[in-house]
Design a protein around this motif. Structure first.
Motif, PDB file in Angstrom:
ATOM      1  N   THR A 155       0.826  -1.205   0.000  1.00  0.00           N
ATOM      2  CA  THR A 155       0.000   0.000   0.000  1.00  0.00           C
ATOM      3  C   THR A 155       0.861   1.255   0.000  1.00  0.00           C
ATOM      4  OG1 THR A 155      -0.197  -0.103   2.422  1.00  0.00           O
ATOM      5  CG2 THR A 155      -1.964  -1.094   1.118  1.00  0.00           C
ATOM      6  N   MET A 158       1.739   1.832  -3.520  1.00  0.00           N
ATOM      7  CA  MET A 158       0.600   2.425  -4.221  1.00  0.00           C
ATOM      8  C   MET A 158       0.457   3.899  -3.861  1.00  0.00           C
ATOM      9  SD  MET A 158      -0.768   0.172  -6.207  1.00  0.00           S
ATOM     10  CE  MET A 158      -2.327   0.975  -6.556  1.00  0.00           C
ATOM     11  N   THR A 177      -6.598  -0.856  -2.324  1.00  0.00           N
ATOM     12  CA  THR A 177      -5.656  -1.982  -2.312  1.00  0.00           C
ATOM     13  C   THR A 177      -5.930  -2.898  -1.134  1.00  0.00           C
ATOM     14  OG1 THR A 177      -3.954  -0.613  -3.377  1.00  0.00           O
ATOM     15  CG2 THR A 177      -3.217  -2.638  -2.286  1.00  0.00           C
TER      16      THR A 177
END
Length: 427
Positions: A155, A158, A177
């Motif tokens: 994450t 991301m 996510t």
């Protein structure tokens, strides 16, 4: 139990990773407090209160989660909980109003604690004999940390890929996510986790009805309070250290992504390795006592906190401060892996062990109710240096409390051993 299609260690790894990652969304503040404030328009006090709502709901639901796990299929509970939690992650990604975030936190407490906490423990426990519980549950705890570690770093990737704090969609990408991971692992558990047979369910010992007198008996024991307040001291330090990310950003102007990375090292990496290290020390060295291990960790923590408080903050010592907070985090996770073991070390009889754990959990985890709104209020109303100074002083007081009650508990344990030896000598 029905014959499993997969190796039990593989099954335990999946259950452990699933359980570990499930708590990442309700505890999103641990790694993303600053983005929650800047991108979702929340104040530090509001972020703290969001955490408090989840912690309060979770405390209420830990005990009934055991009843739910006994009455329903643990396989179905885990799958259902993870899929619903994934849906809540998608809802959170819409950046709903503050009141809706509070509702979501309560719903997350229901899915991750009421429906799933005891179900995951039970799903692991029934995979082995009574003699194997330590190794099975220990491995599952390590996998919990690993699951949280993997999802946290993915994450973060991301978050950075979508532009970090410069793009409002970056935190949404983090939540989406998590949601995808939850649903995928929920479905995976449906196919991997074996169902409990009717014969195995019937063979399980039935829990005795909890009576008020049982709680009173437990509360009258001084060791119950010693253990509970040790847990409270250690857990308060854990809560204080959850502000490591915002501390590095606000005091040392560290970039958000870098500070979040340090926060994940503190929270996920050390969670994965520190608990097993403590267990290894307790099992393989002369330092067998969990209470003594917590006492030593608290001494290190006390000294470390004094250093953080008295050393003037400046960019030139940022790596020293990072090293200090990581050192404190390591010893805190070692202590967290030991603090429930103090209940057994105190000589608590098996007939009241469950009740004692429940009472100690309720008292020990009380900081979840008030500490996050308190520190958030300091962050909102005081200059950063004073807010964090107050926070570290709070941690120092909590560490002092842990040291005090470790000392009292060790004295009590020593006196009991001496009484036993004296009685044996008179035979």
């Amino acid at each position: 139990m029905k014959k499993a299609k997969y190796s039990r260690w593989f099954i335990i790894a999946i259950i452990g990773m699933t359980g570990g990652m499930s708590f990442e969304l309700p505890y999103l503040k641990y790694n993303y407090q600053v983005p929650m404030e800047s991108l979702m328009g929340l104040s530090a006090t509001q972020v703290g209160f969001i955490m408090s709502v989840y912690g309060t709901a979770a405390m209420v639901l830990y005990a009934p989660s055991g009843v739910v796990a006994d009455k329903f299929s643990h396989k179905k509970l885990i799958t259902f909980s993870m899929v619903i939690t994934g849906g809540l992650a998608f809802l959170m990604a819409l950046y709903p109003p503050y009141w809706m975030l509070l509702v979501i936190q309560v719903l997350l407490a229901i899915t991750t604690v009421l429906f799933m906490w005891s179900a995951t423990v039970k799903a692991v426990a029934i995979l082995g004999t009574a003699e194997e519980q330590g190794s099975l549950l220990g491995f599952a705890e390590g996998m919990r940390g690993f699951g949280a570690l993997v999802t946290a770093f993915l994450t973060l990737w991301m978050f950075q890929l979508f532009g970090a704090e410069s793009n409002p969609n970056s935190l949404k990408a983090v939540m989406v996510t998590y949601g995808i991971f939850y649903i995928v692992f929920g479905i995976l558990c449906w196919f991997v986790v074996p169902e409990e047979s009717k014969a195995a369910r019937a063979a399980l010992p039935k829990s005795e009805k909890l009576a008020a007198k049982d709680i009173l008996v437990v509360l009258k024991k001084r060791t119950t309070w010693y253990c509970s307040l040790i847990i409270m001291g250690v857990y308060t330090i854990f809560a204080v250290l959850s502000y490591t990310t915002s501390y590095l950003i606000d005091i040392f102007a560290m970039p958000v992504v870098m500070a979040t990375f340090i926060g994940m090292i503190r929270n996920q990496v050390f969670r994965t390795i520190a608990g097993p290290v403590g267990a290894l020390v307790s099992a393989k060295t002369r330092l067998k006592s969990p209470t003594k291990i917590i006492f030593i960790g608290s001494i290190v923590t006390f000294i470390g906190l004094i250093c953080i408080i008295v050393i003037p903050a400046s960019a030139s010592i940022i790596f020293v401060m990072i090293g200090l907070v990581l050192l404190l985090a390591f010893f805190n996770y070692v202590s967290r892996g030991m603090y429930f073991a103090t209940i057994g070390e105190a000589g608590t009889p098996s007939s009241t062990m469950g009740t004692t754990i429940g009472v100690a959990s309720l008292i020990g985890f009380l900081p979840d109710v008030f500490i996050y709104p308190l520190i958030g209020h300091w962050q909102d109303t005081l200059v950063a240096t004073q807010a964090y100074r107050n926070m570290w002083i709070l941690g120092l007081v909590a560490t002092g409390m842990a040291l005090l009650f470790c000392t009292l508990l060790m004295r009590d344990i020593k006196q009991k051993k001496q009484a036993i030896m004296a009685s044996l000598e008179t035979l």
